[in-house]
Scaffold this active site. Sequence first.
Site, PDB file in Angstrom:
ATOM      1  N   GLY A 132       0.830  -1.201   0.000  1.00  0.00           N
ATOM      2  CA  GLY A 132       0.000   0.000   0.000  1.00  0.00           C
ATOM      3  C   GLY A 132       0.861   1.246   0.000  1.00  0.00           C
ATOM      4  N   SER A 133       0.309   2.303   0.559  1.00  0.00           N
ATOM      5  CA  SER A 133       0.993   3.599   0.497  1.00  0.00           C
ATOM      6  C   SER A 133       2.168   3.641   1.484  1.00  0.00           C
ATOM      7  CB  SER A 133       0.002   4.711   0.855  1.00  0.00           C
ATOM      8  OG  SER A 133      -0.323   4.616   2.226  1.00  0.00           O
ATOM      9  N   GLY A 176       2.560   2.012   5.212  1.00  0.00           N
ATOM     10  CA  GLY A 176       3.679   1.119   5.520  1.00  0.00           C
ATOM     11  C   GLY A 176       4.465   1.576   6.725  1.00  0.00           C
ATOM     12  N   GLU A 209       5.657  -3.597   0.834  1.00  0.00           N
ATOM     13  CA  GLU A 209       5.671  -3.274  -0.599  1.00  0.00           C
ATOM     14  C   GLU A 209       4.917  -1.966  -0.756  1.00  0.00           C
ATOM     15  OE1 GLU A 209       7.260  -4.921  -2.709  1.00  0.00           O
ATOM     16  OE2 GLU A 209       7.395  -6.973  -1.956  1.00  0.00           O
ATOM     17  N   CYS A 211       2.117  -0.213  -8.708  1.00  0.00           N
ATOM     18  CA  CYS A 211       3.239   0.379  -7.965  1.00  0.00           C
ATOM     19  C   CYS A 211       4.486   0.368  -8.835  1.00  0.00           C
ATOM     20  CB  CYS A 211       3.451  -0.285  -6.619  1.00  0.00           C
ATOM     21  SG  CYS A 211       3.609  -2.036  -6.710  1.00  0.00           S
TER      22      CYS A 211
HETATM   23  C1  UN1 Z   1       1.768  -3.794  -7.704  1.00  0.00           C
HETATM   24  O1  UN1 Z   1       1.548  -2.860  -8.462  1.00  0.00           O
HETATM   25  O2  UN1 Z   1       1.420  -3.730  -6.497  1.00  0.00           O
HETATM   26  O3  UN1 Z   1       5.435  -6.026 -11.863  1.00  0.00           O
HETATM   27  C2  UN1 Z   1       2.363  -5.083  -8.101  1.00  0.00           C
HETATM   28  C3  UN1 Z   1       4.240  -5.773 -11.957  1.00  0.00           C
HETATM   29  C4  UN1 Z   1       3.261  -6.767 -11.409  1.00  0.00           C
HETATM   30  C5  UN1 Z   1       3.023  -6.550  -9.961  1.00  0.00           C
HETATM   31  C6  UN1 Z   1       2.715  -5.152  -9.560  1.00  0.00           C
HETATM   32  N1  UN1 Z   1       3.782  -8.077 -11.625  1.00  0.00           N
HETATM   33  O4  UN1 Z   1       3.827  -4.758 -12.488  1.00  0.00           O
END
Ligand code: UN1
Length: 504
Positions: free
Chosen positions: A235-236, A240, A257, A291
């Site tokens: 998340g953000s 985190g 993450e 992300c």
């Molecule tokens: C995410 O955006 O939280 O590499 C994960 C990627 C994907 C996973 C993204 N396999 O863009």
Amino acid sequence: MPVDFHSALGLSDASLSAGKGDAFAVTSPIDGRELAAVTAHTVDQVDDAIAASRDAFMQWRAVPAPRRGELVRRLGNTLREHKTELGRLVSIEVGKITAEAEGEVQEMIDICDFAVGLSRQVGGLTIPSERPDHHLLERWHPLGPIGVITAFNFPVAVWAWNAALALVCGDPIVWKPSEKAPLCAVACDALLQSVVGGFEDIPPGGRLNWVVQGRREVGERVAASEKLPLISATGSIPMGKAVAQVVGARLGRSLLELGGNNAMLVTPSADLELAVRAITFSAVGTAGQRCTSLRRLFCHRSVTDDVVGRLEKIYGQLSIGDPTKPGTLVGPLIDAAAAVAMDAALEQAKEQGGAVFGGGRATGGDIPAGGAYVKPAIVRIDSEAPIVACETFAPILYVLEYDDLNDAIARHNAVPQGLSSAIFTNDVREAERFLSATGSDCGIANVNIGTSGAEIGGAFGGEKDTGGGRESGSDAWKAYMRRCTQTVNYGRALPLAQGINFDV
Ligand code: UN1
């Protein structure tokens, strides 16, 4: 049952109203239509789920790892069977285009396959002992139930990265999904439950995964529980940091993450045709809500106009609209607030000297009313502009010019986040510089592919404000187990390490 065609995915009224807390409405970002009402779990229910997961752990940890892998193999098979329906639910609940939604389910299948193989490989080293007739080794044991907190943008795959590994490692799961994607969580849980049902080695309670629905307080309860030795949270960055402090205060482990602010360098030798395709997928795919989405593009001065010209042409022709319609490339943002945040970032960019192409609402034609459809934006701006250091979860691409590669790498690294990065070049010196210890400071560094769309086989995650966690492939499984160093004396004497003499 409002989402009628999803009975195959276990979306019964009972499963949506298992919580005893307040009800909250789930709406589709496609058109704002209400999909269902889901009830939140109370903190007491969260505690009950955690206690049950602990009981299940006491049994599941004793099941041989390859047998645990067999359960995950069955989960992978049921995901194969339900790929279309689950992909459709992902599209409807979070607005992903069909190809990406089904790709997300494929990512679940891939991690299951990976975890099945892993279930026969979660072993440790045998180490030479300094003492005669001694055996020094390390073993990996199940850790305990795992708390998993996920975001809306990968509402099924991120659970699967955690769950598939956790299950083969001997750990049940307590899952707090995003309140924007509770239906996907219920569906995943039901699919797992459908294979748990017929499985011979399941603990008496008959469950290995608990979904706890709701808002922040539910996640806080999960993070705070001493019964959950690992909290894996996506998340953000502010979320985190809050989780890390709560988990750290109880000396738990966290796997974080968080945000990315991913960049690509395009050098003079780059294959621009390839680069432009990679940029487009990374910057506008998932409507810029990964992300790993590409947010900063460092172009060498000699190619900037060419690259931007090509991108503007493509951006002008993107099919924006209903993500379930064939041919759509850009679906809606998750909600109206996300579109407002995009507007605000573009406003700031202009104030900071940026020249904006695109942006604003996409309307008309077949674009459904009631969704937050935006035109992806390209902003030519100075890399020192403060807005460039911020991650806005929307399709905004900042184009920054450079003259010297080392300077570009320094500017590339000069943001708080450190998730994914890429360089487009046909010059091996430039590629190797970027991949070296003095190059990209991110957890992921690519050559001649974009920043998003990583395979599950590598460890996924990033440095700095991205949180430092690693999920999915490589040896990420180690976070889900405890390492036990063991020394066995099979001789008749008692030599002490370091040659210490301690005769009694
Ligand atoms: C995410 O955006 O939280 O590499 C994960 C990627 C994907 C996973 C993204 N396999 O863009």
